[in-house]
Scaffold this motif. Structure first.
Motif, PDB file in Angstrom:
ATOM      1  N   ASP A 226      48.633  37.286  34.455  1.00 13.71           N
ATOM      2  CA  ASP A 226      48.034  38.755  34.174  1.00 13.71           C
ATOM      3  C   ASP A 226      46.661  38.624  33.794  1.00 13.71           C
ATOM      4  O   ASP A 226      45.826  39.605  34.246  1.00 13.71           O
ATOM      5  N   ALA A 227      45.999  37.565  33.283  1.00 13.43           N
ATOM      6  CA  ALA A 227      44.477  37.370  33.257  1.00 13.43           C
ATOM      7  C   ALA A 227      43.709  37.383  34.289  1.00 13.43           C
ATOM      8  O   ALA A 227      42.755  38.158  34.707  1.00 13.43           O
ATOM      9  N   HIS A 228      44.417  36.752  35.457  1.00 15.82           N
ATOM     10  CA  HIS A 228      43.780  36.760  36.677  1.00 15.82           C
ATOM     11  C   HIS A 228      43.400  37.812  37.317  1.00 15.82           C
ATOM     12  O   HIS A 228      42.608  38.402  37.755  1.00 15.82           O
ATOM     13  N   VAL A 229      44.847  38.627  37.063  1.00 16.58           N
ATOM     14  CA  VAL A 229      44.810  40.329  37.629  1.00 16.58           C
ATOM     15  C   VAL A 229      43.607  41.271  36.927  1.00 16.58           C
ATOM     16  O   VAL A 229      42.886  41.803  37.564  1.00 16.58           O
ATOM     17  N   MET A 230      43.529  40.917  35.752  1.00 14.07           N
ATOM     18  CA  MET A 230      42.428  41.868  34.817  1.00 14.07           C
ATOM     19  C   MET A 230      41.146  41.548  34.965  1.00 14.07           C
ATOM     20  O   MET A 230      40.140  42.162  35.237  1.00 14.07           O
ATOM     21  N   ILE A 231      40.876  40.088  35.401  1.00 14.86           N
ATOM     22  CA  ILE A 231      39.509  39.787  35.720  1.00 14.86           C
ATOM     23  C   ILE A 231      39.021  40.197  36.943  1.00 14.86           C
ATOM     24  O   ILE A 231      37.877  40.812  37.111  1.00 14.86           O
ATOM     25  N   GLU A 232      39.849  39.953  37.714  1.00 10.34           N
ATOM     26  CA  GLU A 232      39.557  40.448  39.317  1.00 10.34           C
ATOM     27  C   GLU A 232      39.413  42.079  39.423  1.00 10.34           C
ATOM     28  O   GLU A 232      38.509  42.517  39.967  1.00 10.34           O
ATOM     29  N   ALA A 233      40.382  42.873  38.796  1.00 10.69           N
ATOM     30  CA  ALA A 233      40.217  44.204  38.674  1.00 10.69           C
ATOM     31  C   ALA A 233      39.004  44.799  37.847  1.00 10.69           C
ATOM     32  O   ALA A 233      38.373  45.759  38.306  1.00 10.69           O
ATOM     33  N   ALA A 234      38.493  43.835  36.969  1.00  6.91           N
ATOM     34  CA  ALA A 234      37.259  44.304  36.405  1.00  6.91           C
ATOM     35  C   ALA A 234      35.992  43.970  37.042  1.00  6.91           C
ATOM     36  O   ALA A 234      34.881  44.177  36.360  1.00  6.91           O
ATOM     37  N   GLY A 235      36.084  43.555  38.270  1.00  4.04           N
ATOM     38  CA  GLY A 235      34.958  43.464  39.043  1.00  4.04           C
ATOM     39  C   GLY A 235      34.410  41.940  38.704  1.00  4.04           C
ATOM     40  O   GLY A 235      32.912  41.722  39.066  1.00  4.04           O
ATOM     41  N   ALA A 236      35.157  40.888  38.403  1.00  2.00           N
ATOM     42  CA  ALA A 236      34.320  39.448  38.146  1.00  2.00           C
ATOM     43  C   ALA A 236      35.133  38.414  38.982  1.00  2.00           C
ATOM     44  O   ALA A 236      36.087  38.695  39.648  1.00  2.00           O
ATOM     45  N   ILE A 237      34.663  37.234  38.760  1.00  2.00           N
ATOM     46  CA  ILE A 237      35.291  36.205  39.608  1.00  2.00           C
ATOM     47  C   ILE A 237      36.187  35.376  38.491  1.00  2.00           C
ATOM     48  O   ILE A 237      35.602  35.080  37.455  1.00  2.00           O
ATOM     49  N   ASP A 238      37.192  35.119  38.890  1.00  2.00           N
ATOM     50  CA  ASP A 238      38.296  34.098  38.098  1.00  2.00           C
ATOM     51  C   ASP A 238      38.005  32.840  38.330  1.00  2.00           C
ATOM     52  O   ASP A 238      38.177  32.275  39.386  1.00  2.00           O
ATOM     53  N   ALA A 239      36.817  32.330  37.569  1.00  2.00           N
ATOM     54  CA  ALA A 239      36.498  31.032  37.762  1.00  2.00           C
ATOM     55  C   ALA A 239      37.524  29.947  37.730  1.00  2.00           C
ATOM     56  O   ALA A 239      37.422  28.838  38.374  1.00  2.00           O
ATOM     57  N   GLY A 240      38.738  30.178  37.048  1.00  2.00           N
ATOM     58  CA  GLY A 240      39.882  29.089  37.127  1.00  2.00           C
ATOM     59  C   GLY A 240      40.458  29.234  38.440  1.00  2.00           C
ATOM     60  O   GLY A 240      40.622  28.208  38.920  1.00  2.00           O
ATOM     61  N   ALA A 241      40.727  30.394  38.525  1.00  2.00           N
ATOM     62  CA  ALA A 241      41.436  30.716  40.307  1.00  2.00           C
ATOM     63  C   ALA A 241      40.546  30.045  41.260  1.00  2.00           C
ATOM     64  O   ALA A 241      41.118  29.242  42.025  1.00  2.00           O
ATOM     65  N   GLU A 242      39.251  30.288  41.061  1.00  3.17           N
ATOM     66  CA  GLU A 242      38.117  29.659  42.117  1.00  3.17           C
ATOM     67  C   GLU A 242      38.168  28.361  42.149  1.00  3.17           C
ATOM     68  O   GLU A 242      38.030  27.727  43.356  1.00  3.17           O
ATOM     69  N   SER A 243      38.408  27.492  41.162  1.00  8.79           N
ATOM     70  CA  SER A 243      38.430  26.212  40.795  1.00  8.79           C
ATOM     71  C   SER A 243      39.799  25.367  41.303  1.00  8.79           C
ATOM     72  O   SER A 243      39.995  24.345  41.281  1.00  8.79           O
ATOM     73  N   GLY A 244      40.691  26.227  41.651  1.00  7.43           N
ATOM     74  CA  GLY A 244      41.934  25.667  42.390  1.00  7.43           C
ATOM     75  C   GLY A 244      43.239  25.771  41.289  1.00  7.43           C
ATOM     76  O   GLY A 244      44.376  25.212  41.530  1.00  7.43           O
ATOM     77  N   ILE A 245      42.834  26.492  40.014  1.00  3.22           N
ATOM     78  CA  ILE A 245      44.060  26.428  39.041  1.00  3.22           C
ATOM     79  C   ILE A 245      44.944  27.418  39.372  1.00  3.22           C
ATOM     80  O   ILE A 245      44.857  28.750  39.770  1.00  3.22           O
ATOM     81  N   VAL A 246      46.335  27.189  39.322  1.00  5.68           N
ATOM     82  CA  VAL A 246      47.397  28.103  39.605  1.00  5.68           C
ATOM     83  C   VAL A 246      48.281  27.947  38.383  1.00  5.68           C
ATOM     84  O   VAL A 246      48.590  27.055  37.816  1.00  5.68           O
ATOM     85  N   GLU A 247      48.448  29.515  37.726  1.00  3.32           N
ATOM     86  CA  GLU A 247      48.996  29.670  36.601  1.00  3.32           C
ATOM     87  C   GLU A 247      48.250  28.905  35.480  1.00  3.32           C
ATOM     88  O   GLU A 247      46.851  29.391  34.993  1.00  3.32           O
ATOM     89  N   TYR A 248      48.475  27.885  34.869  1.00  2.96           N
ATOM     90  CA  TYR A 248      47.745  26.999  33.791  1.00  2.96           C
ATOM     91  C   TYR A 248      47.851  25.769  33.830  1.00  2.96           C
ATOM     92  O   TYR A 248      48.672  25.230  34.562  1.00  2.96           O
TER      93      TYR A 248
END
Length: 330
Positions: A226-248
């Motif tokens: 859910d955090a990934h969804v909120m970060i991207e919708a807020a116009g930011a880059i999800d640094a965790g997802a971009e570095s290859g993290i899936v879920e936690y």
């Protein structure tokens, strides 16, 4: 729940920025709905639940509901929806994640949503039980069904379509589909407005979501949360997802170096559990990140940020303004 607060006018680079959640009162469902021309027309939500009702839950089970006088929501987000639908007085017990509205904290606890006990729930003599697929363990859910109590599980996936869908599903199960439609449309409109605000941002910070519970649990969030969804919708880059993290994955200095976040996003309870911003900066690797060096930390209430419920649009707007200080100036 913290008292109402004003969105900070700027993200400080020397002092910590703790973005507290406004304690918003539940907003009654709108009594009007838009027409194709944009004008309003009466909606006439039900005065009383229309029962009996039969629904198909997320597992494909057909469930008949005849009585909503004693409701047990198994998750905090479901409890919030029940209250927002005007049925809070019918709730007889909640799980420990049900922190909003404040009245929920006064009720008997059924334990944590993922570690429930059938005996404790059944002792409340529920007439209907509603939860998401997060609720469990599965054998407890089956025990509740075997006891003859209607149990409805609704879908809760990481998506901004989830709040509206979840509200409608809960409302149908409780015999108030009209109220649910009005509340869902209001929520979806707030989400759309927050996304439009985010689209005006000139900055695009790298944001890393940390899920912390003291020294016991320290995780980085990424894709599929859910955090990934909120970060991207807020116009930011999800640094965790971009570095290859899936879920936690576990929080490590190596993962922080890979993520290089400009902003750290936390839940308020998580930040408190490590001693606030000063305590956070003591965790290995945090102080070496751009976010740590500039003390750029955004903290929001757990259910407010990740609940995917009636306040999601409000939470998204607050996150947008916290991540993009330039939007606060006009």
């Amino acid at each position: 729940v913290p008292s109402p607060s004003v969105v900070p006018t700027a993200i400080a680079t020397a002092e910590p920025t703790i973005f507290s959640t406004p304690a918003l009162a539940p907003t009654p469902p709108s009594t009007a709905e838009p027409t194709r021309t944009g004008e309003a027309r009466p909606a006439s939500p039900e005065a009383e639940p229309q029962l009996p009702v039969t629904v198909i839950d997320v597992e494909g089970r057909e469930v008949a509901v005849t009585d909503v006088s004693r409701i047990v929501p198994l998750n905090g987000d479901i409890a919030e929806i029940v209250w927002a639908l005007g049925l809070g007085e019918n709730v007889v017990g909640v799980d420990t994640s049900a922190r909003y509205p404040p009245e929920a904290r006064q009720l008997p606890s059924i334990g944590y949503q993922r570690r429930l006990s059938a005996e404790g729930i059944l002792s409340l003599n529920p007439t209907v039980i509603v939860g998401t697929q997060e609720a469990g363990p599965p054998e407890v859910i089956q025990q509740l069904r075997d006891a003859g109590v209607p149990v409805i599980l609704v879908e809760d996936k990481p998506s901004l379509e989830t709040p509206g869908a979840k509200i409608r599903a809960v409302a149908r199960a409780l015999g108030v589909p009209g109220r649910g439609e009005a509340l869902a449309r209001k929520t979806e409109q707030e989400i759309a407005e927050a996304k439009a605000l985010a689209a005006r941002a000139r900055s695009k910070p790298r944001v890393l979501f940390l899920y912390l519970r003291g020294t016991r649990t320290q995780m980085i969030g990424g894709l599929g949360t859910d955090a990934h969804v909120m970060i991207e919708a807020a116009g930011a880059i999800d640094a965790g997802a971009e570095s290859g993290i899936v879920e936690y994955k576990p929080l490590t200095p190596e993962a922080l170096v890979a993520a290089q976040p400009d902003v750290l996003l936390l839940l308020e309870a998580g930040l408190e559990s490590v001693g606030g911003v000063d305590g956070l900066l003591q965790l290995p690797g945090i102080a070496e990140t751009p976010a740590g060096q500039n003390r750029r930390v955004v903290a929001l209430d757990d259910l407010y940020l990740l609940g995917m419920g009636p306040r999601t649009g409000q939470a998204l707007r607050d996150l947008v303004l916290a991540l993009h200080p330039e939007l606060q100036q006009g």
